[in-house]
Design an enzyme around this catalytic site. Structure first.
Site, PDB file in Angstrom:
ATOM      1  CG  ASP A  21      39.869  59.108  14.598  1.00 15.56           C
ATOM      2  OD1 ASP A  21      40.937  58.882  15.205  1.00 15.56           O
ATOM      3  OD2 ASP A  21      39.230  58.228  14.001  1.00 15.56           O
ATOM      4  CG  ASN A  69      40.912  56.273  23.601  1.00 12.28           C
ATOM      5  OD1 ASN A  69      40.373  57.368  23.508  1.00 12.28           O
ATOM      6  ND2 ASN A  69      41.098  55.502  22.535  1.00 12.28           N
TER       7      ASN A  69
HETATM    8  C1  FPP Z   1      42.206  60.526  18.342  1.00  9.41           C
HETATM    9  O1  FPP Z   1      43.342  60.361  17.550  1.00  9.41           O
HETATM   10  C2  FPP Z   1      42.462  61.340  19.514  1.00  9.41           C
HETATM   11  C3  FPP Z   1      42.374  60.930  20.811  1.00  9.41           C
HETATM   12  C4  FPP Z   1      42.003  59.545  21.173  1.00  9.41           C
HETATM   13  C5  FPP Z   1      42.690  61.800  21.924  1.00  9.41           C
HETATM   14  C6  FPP Z   1      42.214  63.228  21.866  1.00  9.41           C
HETATM   15  C7  FPP Z   1      42.616  63.869  23.115  1.00  9.41           C
HETATM   16  C8  FPP Z   1      43.383  64.962  23.231  1.00  9.41           C
HETATM   17  C9  FPP Z   1      43.826  65.752  22.089  1.00  9.41           C
HETATM   18  C10 FPP Z   1      43.894  65.395  24.547  1.00  9.41           C
HETATM   19  C11 FPP Z   1      42.852  65.737  25.520  1.00  9.41           C
HETATM   20  C12 FPP Z   1      43.006  67.093  25.944  1.00  9.41           C
HETATM   21  C13 FPP Z   1      41.984  67.921  26.205  1.00  9.41           C
HETATM   22  C14 FPP Z   1      42.256  69.275  26.640  1.00  9.41           C
HETATM   23  C15 FPP Z   1      40.570  67.513  26.075  1.00  9.41           C
HETATM   24  P1  FPP Z   1      44.003  58.938  17.450  1.00  9.41           P
HETATM   25  O2  FPP Z   1      45.101  58.851  18.434  1.00  9.41           O
HETATM   26  O3  FPP Z   1      42.964  57.870  17.581  1.00  9.41           O
HETATM   27  O4  FPP Z   1      44.552  58.986  15.989  1.00  9.41           O
HETATM   28  P2  FPP Z   1      44.742  57.782  14.957  1.00  9.41           P
HETATM   29  O5  FPP Z   1      43.374  57.232  14.685  1.00  9.41           O
HETATM   30  O6  FPP Z   1      45.352  58.437  13.766  1.00  9.41           O
HETATM   31  O7  FPP Z   1      45.645  56.786  15.597  1.00  9.41           O
END
Ligand code: FPP
Length: 247
Positions: A21, A69
């Site tokens: 996260d 998401n």
């Molecule tokens: C959380 O940060 C992250 C995600 C919801 C996505 C994670 C996915 C990837 C990095 C890409 C997938 C690729 C592979 C190879 C598995 P957030 O966006 O919720 O951050 P925030 O809470 O700061 O808004």
């Protein structure tokens, strides 16, 4: 000092689950858009996967995309799907070289067709690898997973393939997306949020929970080793007394 030296290799968690996260906040802090944050998540994924292999963690499960998401702006969802596809394609030779078996859990049929195809290819090509099982949770929600399991078990009851009295924890386990994975021993969440957000609820019944303020794109091998060391310093009692554990 090399933190790895403080790890007892006889007592590493068998299954580590990660909620990566903080990509959005990391990017915002740099005056960039959220997608920039996701692109910069890959180094951390690679480091945690490599570190896991190195110390002997056998199962690593990463929360890459939740059922919730899908509600994000289309541009961000599309970027995440593209990133997933390009990363899986690019990393396939590395998965083979490092003997990584790739697996996926979630409502996979809701992913775009091209993502399903690449995922299927990578899972199939790596299915005989044995060093570590790297599972991506994609379009995953734990409650949805449990509802599905109940539906499938109910169908078997109606068809008289399963007797109600015989339904056990094992029956439930066998009908979850994680039927081929063991229980989670350690769950790590980055970015300071202290929630489990519909992730592996059944599987985490006895897991140790570890939270860190580090934002996912900044997460590195040494931070992961800190979590493993903390896990090893905790006493897991599974409902027993301390005396029973040390006997
Ligand atoms: C959380 O940060 C992250 C995600 C919801 C996505 C994670 C996915 C990837 C990095 C890409 C997938 C690729 C592979 C190879 C598995 P957030 O966006 O919720 O951050 P925030 O809470 O700061 O808004």
């Amino acid at each position: 000092m090399d933190k790895k030296l403080n790890i007892d290799l006889q007592r590493v968690p068998n299954h580590v689950a990660v909620i990566m996260d903080g990509n959005g906040r990391w990017a915002k802090g740099k005056g960039m858009n959220r997608i920039f944050g996701h692109r910069n998540a890959l180094t951390a994924i690679r480091q945690v996967a490599d570190a896991s292999s190195e110390i002997g963690v056998k199962f690593l499960t990463m929360y890459a995309f939740s059922t919730e998401n899908w509600k994000r702006p289309k541009l961000e969802v599309d970027a995440l799907m593209s990133l997933l596809i390009s990363t899986l394609k690019k990393e396939l030779p590395e998965f083979q070289r490092k003997n990584v078996k790739v697996n996926a859990i979630g409502n996979l049929t809701s992913l775009p067709k091209n993502a399903q195809k690449v995922l299927e290819d990578v899972i199939n090509s790596t299915k005989n690898n044995t060093k570590i099982t790297l599972t991506f949770a994609l379009s995953y929600g734990s409650r949805e997973e449990i509802v599905n399991a109940i539906k499938n078990i109910s169908k078997k009851v109606v068809n008289k393939e399963v007797n109600i009295e015989e339904i056990s924890e094992k029956t439930i386990n066998n009908h979850l997306y994680t039927f081929n994975l063991p229980d989670v021993d350690l769950m790590i969440r980055t970015s300071g949020e202290q929630r489990i957000s519909n992730y592996l609820l059944w599987q985490m019944a006895y897991a140790e929970l570890y939270f860190t303020d580090i934002l996912w794109p900044d997460y590195r091998e040494e931070h992961y080793y800190d979590a493993i060391i903390e896990y090893q310093n905790r006493e897991r009692r599974f409902g027993k007394t301390s005396e029973q554990i040390t006997e």
